[in-house]
Design an enzyme around this catalytic site. Structure first.
Site, short mmCIF file in Angstrom:
data_model
loop_
_atom_site.label_atom_id
_atom_site.label_comp_id
_atom_site.label_asym_id
_atom_site.label_seq_id
_atom_site.Cartn_x
_atom_site.Cartn_y
_atom_site.Cartn_z
CE LYS A 96 -2.46 -0.72 3.51
NZ LYS A 96 -2.74 -0.37 4.84
CG ASP A 134 4.54 2.62 4.65
OD1 ASP A 134 5.14 2.07 3.71
OD2 ASP A 134 3.67 2.05 5.31
CB THR A 181 -12.53 -12.27 -8.13
OG1 THR A 181 -13.73 -13.03 -8.21
CG2 THR A 181 -11.79 -12.34 -9.46
CB THR A 196 -10.99 -8.84 -4.58
OG1 THR A 196 -9.60 -9.13 -4.62
CG2 THR A 196 -11.22 -7.41 -5.04
CB CYS A 213 24.16 7.53 14.00
SG CYS A 213 23.43 8.43 15.35
CG HIS A 257 20.45 8.62 10.93
ND1 HIS A 257 20.80 7.29 10.95
CD2 HIS A 257 20.39 9.01 12.22
CE1 HIS A 257 20.92 6.88 12.20
NE2 HIS A 257 20.68 7.91 12.99
CD GLU A 270 20.55 6.54 7.38
OE1 GLU A 270 21.54 7.28 7.24
OE2 GLU A 270 20.19 6.09 8.49
N1 GLN Z 1 23.00 4.96 20.39
C1 GLN Z 1 23.70 6.12 19.89
C2 GLN Z 1 23.19 7.40 20.52
O1 GLN Z 1 22.10 7.44 21.03
C3 GLN Z 1 23.60 6.18 18.38
C4 GLN Z 1 22.21 6.35 17.89
C5 GLN Z 1 22.07 6.02 16.43
O2 GLN Z 1 22.92 5.38 15.85
N2 GLN Z 1 20.98 6.44 15.84
O3 GLN Z 1 23.87 8.39 20.47
#
Ligand code: GLN
Length: 547
Positions: A17, A71, A187, A190, A380, A519, A521
């Site tokens: 979804k 999501d 079907t 559904t 991190c 982060h 990503e």
């Molecule tokens: N555990 C670590 C902190 O709180 C790193 C957190 C993380 O990698 N998002 O600083």
């Protein structure tokens, strides 16, 4: 006022979804409309911040510091629209608000009920920002018939009544199971799912039918007849080789056209699919492969690092190379030499995480990458481990560690090179945290800027010295170790604007070794790969040519 598409699911969960919603968002954008996507989750947690990644997958953090469902990551990756706090709404959040209002006496002594108080609260949230975009796409988590979901279904039914005619449509995802023994697509599930939906007053305008087999026209017509949906609004959804094929695939089968028809938007603006054609061209015509080891803790469930897996793919797309990412449990390196494992990879990524388990293994992975000149990206916790590794093995702080692990163990064992921060600056105001704050409230969350050192590797990677990235952590590298570490070659190449918080470190003289406290990503898109991931994969590609 925005037009609304409510997206619901039936028959089984995990039908895609979120992906269908995200792809529809991308298709409406391709036709020149502005969109915002929103997730309504029936569970009772106030937000997913405290849910285990094993159970719920990754926590996706927004610029404004909300901890949301993964999501929302899909939504951002497909539309490029930054999600906000108000785009993730759970029953827990709704009930908390209602109960707080009740305590403040805002309901003037009335009996508080699901209808209208809870449903009104849901409708208020759904309406936030509806003057800003052409389309608001709201996905309801779970499946129709779930007890927890009922207030949401009732609220969207009322919402459609409250709005002018033609402003709200319903899109429902279902599954057509294939019975191999009789060679038939069925079907009936559904039909039952739509019947369930209609029994609570919701008539779908568009039906998206997941199927592993081609859906014959005869079956499509039958579904249309029995579910009271127009035949061209019965949209087949087949399995895809990549999620990024979804916008093109849904466009081919007419999803965007069916949605615009349901709103009576005619003639429909012509779509420009070039962004997604380019994305698919990069995926389909990649040459060669680089292998990346992800040394982490939550390795059993891939969704726990969803955005990292996607950002690596984007990094591959930027370099037109396939990325094969493999997950290695960091704990293995606590009693085994990492070399025989890690020698097989062109780059090493140590992702974020919480708690001590596996951290000694991550430190050894960072040491291997540093000593062997293998590209390393520490995210991190992965950055904190790289700093601890350098403190122990280069700067002579033999018992360097993080306060996080001592807190967890309830005893002091380490010299805290990484310590618990309780106050910092965000924009122009000071943020303070107490140890007694509840679990949801003690982290540095959301977008913060950083100033990068001129001439550093990371400034070259970004092509800028001024960046903004998303954070989610409690602990920070202690600035007092900057000098001893820099004199051993670990440069602090990115700092918070006030110069107090280390944001990025890199090893001088290493081909590519970067640790970031944030982060990256979370901000990578297939059509705009994040520079750190593009740079990391480029370095992996160079490494692959050496070995
Ligand atoms: N555990 C670590 C902190 O709180 C790193 C957190 C993380 O990698 N998002 O600083």
């Amino acid at each position: 006022m925005a037009r609304y598409v409510f997206i619901t699911g039936g028959v089984v969960s995990s039908l895609g979804k979120g992906l269908a919603s995200a792809a529809l968002g991308a298709l409406l954008q391709a036709r020149g409309f502005s969109v915002r996507l929103r997730k309504l989750d029936p569970y009772l947690n106030v937000d997913p911040g405290t849910m285990s990644p094993f159970e719920h997958g990754e926590v996706f953090v927004t610029d404004d510091g909300a901890e949301t469902d993964l999501d929302l990551g899909h939504y951002e990756r497909f539309t490029g629209v930054s999600a906000r706090k108000t785009d993730s709404i759970s029953s827990g959040r709704i009930y908390t608000n209602v109960l707080e209002k009740e305590r403040r006496g805002e309901y003037l002594g009335k009996t508080i009920q699901v209808i209208p108080h809870v449903t009104n609260e849901i409708k208020d949230w759904i309406s936030v920002g509806d003057d800003e975009v052409d389309f608001m796409l709201c996905e309801i988590g779970g499946t129709v018939g779930d007890i927890e979901g009922l207030p949401f279904f009732e609220a969207i039914r009322q919402f459609a009544q409250d709005r002018p005619r033609g402003q709200v449509i319903f899109m429902h995802l279902t599954l057509l199971p294939y019975l191999a023994a009789s060679g038939e697509l069925k079907t009936k599930p559904t039909q039952h799912s739509v019947k369930e939906l209609r029994s609570i007053g919701l008539q779908p305008d568009v039906l998206v039918c997941r199927s592993e087999q081609p859906i014959p026209d005869k079956e499509r017509a039958k579904i249309a007849l029995f579910c009271n949906v127009r035949p061209d609004a019965v949209i087949p959804a087949y399995d895809l080789k990549s999620i990024y094929e979804a916008p093109l695939a849904y466009h081919r089968v007419g999803l965007d056209q069916a949605v615009l028809d349901a709103f009576g938007i005619s003639p429909a603006p012509k779509p420009d699919m070039s962004r997604w054609e380019d994305v698919m061209d990069r995926l389909d015509n990649a040459e060669g492969e680089v292998r990346v080891a992800i040394v982490g803790k939550y390795v059993q469930l891939e969704d726990a690092y969803k955005s990292i897996a996607e950002a690596l793919t984007h990094g591959g797309m930027a370099n037109r190379v396939r990325v094969k990412a493999e997950w290695i449990d960091a704990e293995i390196f606590e009693h085994e030499d990492p070399a025989p494992y890690l020698e097989n990879y062109h780059a090493i990524l140590v992702p974020g995480g919480f708690g001590e388990r596996g951290t000694e293994g991550k430190i050894r992975a960072a040491q291997f990458a540093r000593e062997k000149g293998v590209p390393y990206l520490g995210i991190c916790l992965g950055m904190q481990m790289a700093v601890i590794e350098a403190a122990r093995n280069l700067a002579g702080v033999k018992d360097a560690g993080s306060e996080e692990f001592d807190h967890e163990a309830g005893k002091k064992r380490f010299t805290p090179v990484v310590y618990h921060l309780k106050e910092w600056v965000q924009g122009n105001h000071r943020v303070e945290r107490k140890v007694t704050d509840d679990k949801g409230g003690t982290m540095r969350l959301g977008a913060y800027s950083a100033a990068l050192k001129e001439g550093s590797k990371v400034a070259e990677v970004y092509g800028s010295t001024d960046i903004e990235e998303r954070h989610r952590h409690r602990y920070e590298v202690d600035i007092k170790y900057r000098e001893p570490l820099e004199s051993c070659g670990l440069t602090f190449s990115g700092m918070s604007p006030d110069g107090r918080l280390p944001e990025i470190v890199e090893h001088k003289g290493h081909p590519w070794f970067i640790g970031v406290q944030f982060h990256p990503e979370l901000k990578s898109k297939p059509f705009a790969p994040h520079p750190l991931f593009a740079g990391f994969i480029k370095a992996a590609l160079e490494q692959s040519r050496l070995v």
